[in-house]
Every structure is written in structure tokens, then in C-alpha cells.
Design a protein around this motif. Structure first.
Motif, PDB file in Angstrom:
ATOM      1  N   HIS A   1      43.264  55.860  55.301  1.00  0.00           N
ATOM      2  CA  HIS A   1      42.740  55.126  54.166  1.00  0.00           C
ATOM      3  C   HIS A   1      43.185  53.672  54.238  1.00  0.00           C
ATOM      4  CE1 HIS A   1      41.257  58.679  52.177  1.00  0.00           C
ATOM      5  NE2 HIS A   1      42.422  59.269  52.393  1.00  0.00           N
ATOM      6  N   ILE A   2      42.388  52.821  53.651  1.00  0.00           N
ATOM      7  CA  ILE A   2      42.744  51.415  53.491  1.00  0.00           C
ATOM      8  C   ILE A   2      43.055  51.200  52.023  1.00  0.00           C
ATOM      9  CG2 ILE A   2      41.897  49.050  53.561  1.00  0.00           C
ATOM     10  CD1 ILE A   2      40.058  49.886  55.825  1.00  0.00           C
ATOM     11  N   VAL A   3      44.184  50.569  51.747  1.00  0.00           N
ATOM     12  CA  VAL A   3      44.535  50.224  50.380  1.00  0.00           C
ATOM     13  C   VAL A   3      44.263  48.740  50.219  1.00  0.00           C
ATOM     14  CG1 VAL A   3      46.385  50.079  48.679  1.00  0.00           C
ATOM     15  CG2 VAL A   3      46.295  52.009  50.271  1.00  0.00           C
ATOM     16  N   GLY A   4      43.443  48.412  49.247  1.00  0.00           N
ATOM     17  CA  GLY A   4      43.129  47.022  48.986  1.00  0.00           C
ATOM     18  C   GLY A   4      43.696  46.580  47.656  1.00  0.00           C
ATOM     19  N   ALA A   5      43.899  45.303  47.513  1.00  0.00           N
ATOM     20  CA  ALA A   5      44.422  44.726  46.275  1.00  0.00           C
ATOM     21  C   ALA A   5      43.306  44.629  45.236  1.00  0.00           C
ATOM     22  CB  ALA A   5      45.011  43.344  46.560  1.00  0.00           C
ATOM     23  N   HIS A   6      43.711  44.682  43.964  1.00  0.00           N
ATOM     24  CA  HIS A   6      42.739  44.583  42.870  1.00  0.00           C
ATOM     25  C   HIS A   6      43.291  43.750  41.722  1.00  0.00           C
ATOM     26  CE1 HIS A   6      39.277  45.684  40.539  1.00  0.00           C
ATOM     27  NE2 HIS A   6      39.964  46.409  39.678  1.00  0.00           N
ATOM     28  N   SER A   7      44.510  43.297  41.814  1.00  0.00           N
ATOM     29  CA  SER A   7      45.235  42.463  40.850  1.00  0.00           C
ATOM     30  C   SER A   7      46.313  43.287  40.169  1.00  0.00           C
ATOM     31  CB  SER A   7      44.323  41.806  39.801  1.00  0.00           C
ATOM     32  OG  SER A   7      43.924  42.723  38.814  1.00  0.00           O
ATOM     33  N   VAL A   8      47.185  42.610  39.485  1.00  0.00           N
ATOM     34  CA  VAL A   8      48.249  43.269  38.735  1.00  0.00           C
ATOM     35  C   VAL A   8      47.805  43.472  37.285  1.00  0.00           C
ATOM     36  CG1 VAL A   8      50.620  43.051  37.875  1.00  0.00           C
ATOM     37  CG2 VAL A   8      50.073  42.333  40.195  1.00  0.00           C
ATOM     38  N   THR A   9      47.250  42.430  36.692  1.00  0.00           N
ATOM     39  CA  THR A   9      46.931  42.459  35.258  1.00  0.00           C
ATOM     40  C   THR A   9      45.474  42.784  34.951  1.00  0.00           C
ATOM     41  OG1 THR A   9      46.447  40.102  35.171  1.00  0.00           O
ATOM     42  CG2 THR A   9      48.751  40.790  34.788  1.00  0.00           C
ATOM     43  N   HIS A  10      44.612  42.812  35.948  1.00  0.00           N
ATOM     44  CA  HIS A  10      43.179  43.068  35.761  1.00  0.00           C
ATOM     45  C   HIS A  10      42.615  42.190  34.646  1.00  0.00           C
ATOM     46  CE1 HIS A  10      39.349  45.198  35.433  1.00  0.00           C
ATOM     47  NE2 HIS A  10      39.664  45.797  36.582  1.00  0.00           N
ATOM     48  N   VAL A  20      45.021  28.594  39.287  1.00  0.00           N
ATOM     49  CA  VAL A  20      45.287  28.860  40.700  1.00  0.00           C
ATOM     50  C   VAL A  20      46.672  29.478  40.864  1.00  0.00           C
ATOM     51  CG1 VAL A  20      45.664  27.790  42.960  1.00  0.00           C
ATOM     52  CG2 VAL A  20      43.677  27.137  41.583  1.00  0.00           C
ATOM     53  N   ASP A  21      47.665  28.933  40.168  1.00  0.00           N
ATOM     54  CA  ASP A  21      49.019  29.489  40.265  1.00  0.00           C
ATOM     55  C   ASP A  21      49.078  30.931  39.762  1.00  0.00           C
ATOM     56  OD1 ASP A  21      50.047  27.187  41.432  1.00  0.00           O
ATOM     57  OD2 ASP A  21      50.778  26.358  39.531  1.00  0.00           O
ATOM     58  N   GLU A  22      48.370  31.216  38.687  1.00  0.00           N
ATOM     59  CA  GLU A  22      48.344  32.589  38.166  1.00  0.00           C
ATOM     60  C   GLU A  22      47.653  33.538  39.158  1.00  0.00           C
ATOM     61  OE1 GLU A  22      48.219  31.802  33.336  1.00  0.00           O
ATOM     62  OE2 GLU A  22      46.364  31.691  34.485  1.00  0.00           O
ATOM     63  N   GLN A  23      46.593  33.063  39.792  1.00  0.00           N
ATOM     64  CA  GLN A  23      45.919  33.887  40.802  1.00  0.00           C
ATOM     65  C   GLN A  23      46.866  34.195  41.964  1.00  0.00           C
ATOM     66  OE1 GLN A  23      41.836  32.649  41.910  1.00  0.00           O
ATOM     67  NE2 GLN A  23      41.962  31.252  40.160  1.00  0.00           N
ATOM     68  N   ILE A  24      47.538  33.178  42.443  1.00  0.00           N
ATOM     69  CA  ILE A  24      48.478  33.366  43.554  1.00  0.00           C
ATOM     70  C   ILE A  24      49.568  34.363  43.156  1.00  0.00           C
ATOM     71  CG2 ILE A  24      50.254  32.217  44.941  1.00  0.00           C
ATOM     72  CD1 ILE A  24      48.381  29.701  44.883  1.00  0.00           C
ATOM     73  N   ALA A  25      50.059  34.249  41.926  1.00  0.00           N
ATOM     74  CA  ALA A  25      51.094  35.176  41.443  1.00  0.00           C
ATOM     75  C   ALA A  25      50.577  36.613  41.424  1.00  0.00           C
ATOM     76  CB  ALA A  25      51.568  34.754  40.054  1.00  0.00           C
ATOM     77  N   GLU A  26      49.307  36.812  41.082  1.00  0.00           N
ATOM     78  CA  GLU A  26      48.714  38.157  41.098  1.00  0.00           C
ATOM     79  C   GLU A  26      48.786  38.746  42.509  1.00  0.00           C
ATOM     80  OE1 GLU A  26      46.942  40.180  38.745  1.00  0.00           O
ATOM     81  OE2 GLU A  26      47.534  38.851  37.123  1.00  0.00           O
ATOM     82  N   TYR A  27      48.407  37.957  43.496  1.00  0.00           N
ATOM     83  CA  TYR A  27      48.441  38.434  44.884  1.00  0.00           C
ATOM     84  C   TYR A  27      49.875  38.695  45.336  1.00  0.00           C
ATOM     85  CZ  TYR A  27      43.583  36.984  45.158  1.00  0.00           C
ATOM     86  OH  TYR A  27      42.238  36.861  44.940  1.00  0.00           O
TER      87      TYR A  27
END
Length: 133
Positions: A1-10, A20-27
Motif C-alpha cells: 500500500h501507499i500511504v499519502g498525506a491528507h493534512s493534519v487539521t483538514h 503558506v507557513d500554515e500549509q508547510i506546518a501541515e506537511y
């Protein structure tokens, strides 16, 4: 399986609703958690709600992710409003096409109940399942 990211807070407005900083923090937060706990480095990202902008796609790419979208989705994420299994199955099978990427939420009992038959019907229709690379 491949696990992909989807965000922390959705975020309900998708990644474009974040700075941009908040997006980077999510990743970074999700990547750190998965790497520390599972030793797995994710490289695919599915944007929450499917919302994206040129900027959010560029941020994902700069963080080492390739954004992927889906070609089939339906209202399956609300556990209190599930489509009947036969209707969901007909809907999913009716949308088969080459290169299809199906978004099926794991919280859906309908998806759980139809998945085996969906796979069988997909194969019977001449399609194969492949790893997304």
C-alpha cells in the motif's frame, strides 16, 4: 500500500485557506509523525475537500509532495447518511474508466459492504488495479 498525506487539521476551506507557513506546518507535522512512528516517507498528497490553488500546489511540491486528485467521489463520508449498497455499487461501476482514481472514505459502511463486489465487477469489466506512482 501507499500511504499519502491528507493534512493534519483538514481545513474546511482546503489548503488555499491557510497561509503558506500554515500549509508547510501541515506537511511537516504529519510527515514527522508518520516517519517517526512508521518509518515511512510519504510523497503523495490529496488536498482536503479537493480545493487547491496554484500556490497550494506549489507549496506541496516544495515540501516534496506530488498532489493527486480523484476522478470519482460521492457523498460517502457522512456515516449518518449512507447511500444504499446497490445504488452506491451501480454508481461506482457506472463511472469506471481508464486511469480512474476512486475516493472512497473508510468510515462508510456502504463502501465496506460493496468493495468486494466492486473489485470483482471492475476486473470482470476488463480493468486492472495498479499502484499509483
Amino acid at each position: 500500500h501507499i500511504v499519502g498525506a491528507h493534512s493534519v487539521t483538514h481545513p474546511s476551506g482546503g489548503m488555499p485557506s491557510l497561509t503558506v507557513d500554515e500549509q508547510i506546518a501541515e506537511y511537516e507535522e504529519l510527515e514527522k509523525y508518520v516517519l517517526e512512528n512508521y518509518g515511512y516517507k510519504m510523497y503523495l498528497f490529496r488536498p482536503p475537500t479537493g480545493a487547491f490553488s496554484e500556490q497550494s500546489l506549489a507549496v506541496a511540491q516544495s515540501c516534496g509532495y506530488r498532489s493527486i486528485m480523484w476522478s470519482f467521489a460521492y457523498y460517502d463520508y457522512n456515516v449518518d447518511e449512507q447511500m444504499p449498497v446497490a445504488e452506491a455499487l451501480d454508481n461506482a461501476v457506472g463511472k469506471l474508466h481508464n486511469g480512474a482514481i476512486y475516493l472512497l472514505h473508510a468510515v462508510s459502511k456502504t463502501n465496506t459492504d460493496m468493495l468486494g463486489e466492486f473489485i470483482d465487477k471492475t476486473i470482470a469489466a476488463g480493468y486492472t488495479f495498479k499502484e499509483y506512482k
